[in-house]
Design a protein around this motif. Sequence first.
Motif, PDB file in Angstrom:
ATOM      1  N   ASP A 269       0.852  -1.192   0.000  1.00 39.57           N
ATOM      2  CA  ASP A 269       0.000   0.000   0.000  1.00 39.57           C
ATOM      3  C   ASP A 269       0.889   1.244   0.000  1.00 39.57           C
ATOM      4  N   GLU A 270       0.687   2.120  -1.000  1.00 37.81           N
ATOM      5  CA  GLU A 270       1.544   3.301  -1.113  1.00 37.81           C
ATOM      6  C   GLU A 270       1.419   4.238   0.078  1.00 37.81           C
ATOM      7  N   GLN A 271       0.379   4.104   0.882  1.00 36.34           N
ATOM      8  CA  GLN A 271       0.241   4.913   2.083  1.00 36.34           C
ATOM      9  C   GLN A 271       1.079   4.377   3.243  1.00 36.34           C
ATOM     10  N   LYS A 272       1.638   3.173   3.070  1.00 37.15           N
ATOM     11  CA  LYS A 272       2.490   2.528   4.071  1.00 37.15           C
ATOM     12  C   LYS A 272       1.847   2.507   5.471  1.00 37.15           C
ATOM     13  N   PRO A 273       0.681   1.886   5.598  1.00 33.29           N
ATOM     14  CA  PRO A 273       0.022   1.841   6.913  1.00 33.29           C
ATOM     15  C   PRO A 273       0.834   1.108   7.965  1.00 33.29           C
ATOM     16  N   TRP A 274       1.774   0.261   7.555  1.00 29.38           N
ATOM     17  CA  TRP A 274       2.594  -0.466   8.522  1.00 29.38           C
ATOM     18  C   TRP A 274       3.590   0.439   9.249  1.00 29.38           C
ATOM     19  N   GLU A 275       3.734   1.681   8.799  1.00 27.13           N
ATOM     20  CA  GLU A 275       4.605   2.614   9.524  1.00 27.13           C
ATOM     21  C   GLU A 275       3.970   3.095  10.820  1.00 27.13           C
ATOM     22  N   ASN A 276       2.700   2.872  10.994  1.00 26.10           N
ATOM     23  CA  ASN A 276       1.992   3.306  12.206  1.00 26.10           C
ATOM     24  C   ASN A 276       2.328   2.356  13.356  1.00 26.10           C
ATOM     25  N   PRO A 277       2.945   2.853  14.436  1.00 22.83           N
ATOM     26  CA  PRO A 277       3.320   1.986  15.564  1.00 22.83           C
ATOM     27  C   PRO A 277       2.138   1.232  16.169  1.00 22.83           C
ATOM     28  N   LYS A 278       0.905   1.701  15.921  1.00 25.72           N
ATOM     29  CA  LYS A 278      -0.256   1.008  16.489  1.00 25.72           C
ATOM     30  C   LYS A 278      -0.426  -0.401  15.916  1.00 25.72           C
ATOM     31  N   VAL A 279       0.101  -0.639  14.705  1.00 25.83           N
ATOM     32  CA  VAL A 279      -0.050  -1.972  14.107  1.00 25.83           C
ATOM     33  C   VAL A 279       1.194  -2.841  14.308  1.00 25.83           C
ATOM     34  N   TRP A 280       2.244  -2.296  14.853  1.00 30.61           N
ATOM     35  CA  TRP A 280       3.467  -3.071  15.052  1.00 30.61           C
ATOM     36  C   TRP A 280       3.266  -4.301  15.939  1.00 30.61           C
ATOM     37  N   PRO A 281       2.420  -4.229  16.970  1.00 33.56           N
ATOM     38  CA  PRO A 281       2.239  -5.430  17.816  1.00 33.56           C
ATOM     39  C   PRO A 281       1.800  -6.668  17.036  1.00 33.56           C
ATOM     40  N   TYR A 282       1.171  -6.491  15.867  1.00 29.09           N
ATOM     41  CA  TYR A 282       0.722  -7.648  15.099  1.00 29.09           C
ATOM     42  C   TYR A 282       1.887  -8.565  14.734  1.00 29.09           C
ATOM     43  N   VAL A 283       3.065  -7.969  14.460  1.00 32.59           N
ATOM     44  CA  VAL A 283       4.201  -8.780  13.989  1.00 32.59           C
ATOM     45  C   VAL A 283       5.310  -8.896  15.031  1.00 32.59           C
ATOM     46  N   LEU A 284       5.032  -8.500  16.259  1.00 32.15           N
ATOM     47  CA  LEU A 284       6.017  -8.586  17.345  1.00 32.15           C
ATOM     48  C   LEU A 284       5.473  -9.505  18.432  1.00 32.15           C
ATOM     49  N   PRO A 285       5.589 -10.818  18.242  1.00 27.20           N
ATOM     50  CA  PRO A 285       4.961 -11.744  19.187  1.00 27.20           C
ATOM     51  C   PRO A 285       5.547 -11.700  20.587  1.00 27.20           C
ATOM     52  N   ASN A 286       6.795 -11.223  20.706  1.00 27.74           N
ATOM     53  CA  ASN A 286       7.420 -11.172  22.036  1.00 27.74           C
ATOM     54  C   ASN A 286       7.340  -9.783  22.652  1.00 27.74           C
ATOM     55  N   LEU A 287       6.386  -8.989  22.164  1.00 30.38           N
ATOM     56  CA  LEU A 287       6.230  -7.622  22.659  1.00 30.38           C
ATOM     57  C   LEU A 287       5.964  -7.631  24.163  1.00 30.38           C
ATOM     58  N   GLY A 288       6.662  -6.711  24.862  1.00 33.12           N
ATOM     59  CA  GLY A 288       6.510  -6.635  26.314  1.00 33.12           C
ATOM     60  C   GLY A 288       7.472  -7.532  27.058  1.00 33.12           C
ATOM     61  N   ARG A 289       8.213  -8.340  26.302  1.00 31.26           N
ATOM     62  CA  ARG A 289       9.208  -9.208  26.929  1.00 31.26           C
ATOM     63  C   ARG A 289      10.605  -8.783  26.476  1.00 31.26           C
ATOM     64  N   SER A 290      11.021  -9.241  25.305  1.00 33.83           N
ATOM     65  CA  SER A 290      12.355  -8.881  24.819  1.00 33.83           C
ATOM     66  C   SER A 290      12.369  -7.582  24.019  1.00 33.83           C
ATOM     67  N   ILE A 291      11.199  -7.043  23.695  1.00 32.29           N
ATOM     68  CA  ILE A 291      11.120  -5.838  22.876  1.00 32.29           C
ATOM     69  C   ILE A 291       9.906  -5.006  23.278  1.00 32.29           C
ATOM     70  N   THR A 292      10.008  -3.690  23.103  1.00 34.16           N
ATOM     71  CA  THR A 292       8.876  -2.791  23.359  1.00 34.16           C
ATOM     72  C   THR A 292       8.781  -1.775  22.223  1.00 34.16           C
ATOM     73  N   ILE A 293       7.616  -1.223  22.047  1.00 38.06           N
ATOM     74  CA  ILE A 293       7.426  -0.175  21.036  1.00 38.06           C
ATOM     75  C   ILE A 293       8.307   1.027  21.365  1.00 38.06           C
ATOM     76  N   GLU A 294       8.410   1.341  22.642  1.00 35.82           N
ATOM     77  CA  GLU A 294       9.188   2.505  23.063  1.00 35.82           C
ATOM     78  C   GLU A 294      10.651   2.374  22.671  1.00 35.82           C
ATOM     79  N   ARG A 295      11.187   1.165  22.681  1.00 39.28           N
ATOM     80  CA  ARG A 295      12.589   0.974  22.296  1.00 39.28           C
ATOM     81  C   ARG A 295      12.761   0.996  20.785  1.00 39.28           C
ATOM     82  N   LEU A 296      11.720   0.651  20.053  1.00 39.07           N
ATOM     83  CA  LEU A 296      11.801   0.645  18.598  1.00 39.07           C
ATOM     84  C   LEU A 296      11.675   2.043  17.989  1.00 39.07           C
TER      85      LEU A 296
END
Length: 568
Positions: A269-296
């Motif tokens: 999608d030319e609008q690049k909706p995946w750049e929105n941090p709100k959708v990042w949790p979909y592809v970060l299964p270990n979120l809240g453990r080894s990785i956080t949105i704040e660190r990314l």
Amino acid sequence: MLDLSCPDWFEKIKAGRSPLPDNLPLDVEEANAAIAVFEKLRLPDVPGKPLLRDAAGQWAKDFVGVIFGLVEMSEDREVVINRKVRRYFQLVPKKNSKTTNSAAIMLTALLRNRRPNASFLLVGPTQATAGLAYDQAEGMINSDPWLKKRFHTRDHIKTIQDRKTGATLEIKSFDNKVMTGQKPVGVLIDELHELGKIHYAQKVLAQIDGGILANPEGFVIIITTQSDEPPAGAFATELEHARSVRDGEHVGGETLPMLYEFPMSLQADEQKPWENPKVWPYVLPNLGRSITIERLLPKFKEAKAKGIETFSIWASQHLNVQIGIAINGTSWRGAQHWDGSVDTDLKDLDVLLSRSEVAVIGIDGGGLDDLLAVAVIGRCKFTRKWLLWTHAWCQRDVLELRKDIAPKLIDIEGCGELTFCDDTTTDIMGLADVCQRVNESGLLPQEAGIGVDPQGVAAIIDELSVRGMDKPQVVAVSQGFRLSPAVWGVERKVKDRTFIHGGQKLMTFCVGNAKAAQRGNAVVIEKQVSGKAKIDALIATLCGAMLMSRNPEASGTSVYESRGILMV
């Protein structure tokens, strides 16, 4: 025959569930026993050395469950007599405990193994990666007194031996001798995307697949991040197969996919909706453990500020966004719509000719270290849509001269869309054969039917002339900014689906490599990736488009009509 598809995979990801098929025929006792072992291992490099029971996410435990639970046991449950699934493919971004989980899975395999003196392998792309995996496995052993008694660790050869069964886990870096003398029970391959850049990787993978057949409980696990370049070689092959199984396009295989990625339609999608941090949790299964949105977030902003190449690498590694058509910020606009304009029947030149009322040819070629590409564009006699077929040739020694793209060229050759030449005339003759074939169909215009780069190879003009194709049928088409009308015209026609192509890998490769650069009021197509990639088939297509835009007429009756085999 198991159905390993998971058509609702993205809905599961969004709901925080593992993207695995429902109702898999698990041996629940075996699955739970393996998960229990996995959970008792400790993280050696985290304060307090927590148990994986507390530190690992449910997604990781689900993966362990399907690896060890999809088996058939003997009546006394002492022997695995068969595996229902022998291959597993997991795609997960960096910083999601990929290497740690890999080490824990293989230690679990050692502890659940019943075969005396069994051999297990964990293969990393480099010595550094293999060393990290070994350090994690050894650290888990040293964190538990019982495991220290059970296992003998041999640091200098990166081998762990089970004192009870004699089984061993060897942790190696990848090379073409990795399987020498091996008939392993289980193999785990870490970071396959790095191996996709090695031309012999597919051969070694075939050796691994063959090696495990000696053991009924044999398995191969691939755990990898997305590639930091357009997928190529063994990685591209395995990823495409895993996606086809997941999406239900390939039924009856032995690969169970678990892919954490955005749908390709969303990635492209030319609008690049995946750049929105709100959708990042979909592809970060270990979120809240080894990785956080704040660190990314800081690295995300920094990479974006540095430009498309740096940002592409960041997105591929941390969000599993595929580099190429899905992410090229300065890419040709037509690339964003390329996948939506496919008719796979057009992979066959005869089909294109049978549908067309007229056809023109564009040619682009360079020196002996380049590709020679031909593009045939037909105009449908009923819809007047433009139809595209392409082919390319390259000297075989290009595989040595351009090792960075050799795996991709081998992939394309395997599809029949590229020919490797063992002498300097094979490409010229092959190209001339295509032109002659179109000319004899009666579809090629008498004037301006074949467009070549005026700076092109003189031997092309000579061979075409020998075969009766000369001026005014063969004309020069200037490149650079003079191709701007074709660049703009084709991108518009691709978007409104009046330009249809066969979805050939050759064109996908070239289109994904193309960058659109503004030159005053004109636009120039250039190479996207540091000048090392190829765009020849796209340039040939644009040359052909310049001729088709002149609204040509065929020179005679199509041979397909005279033979009575017209296809609609």
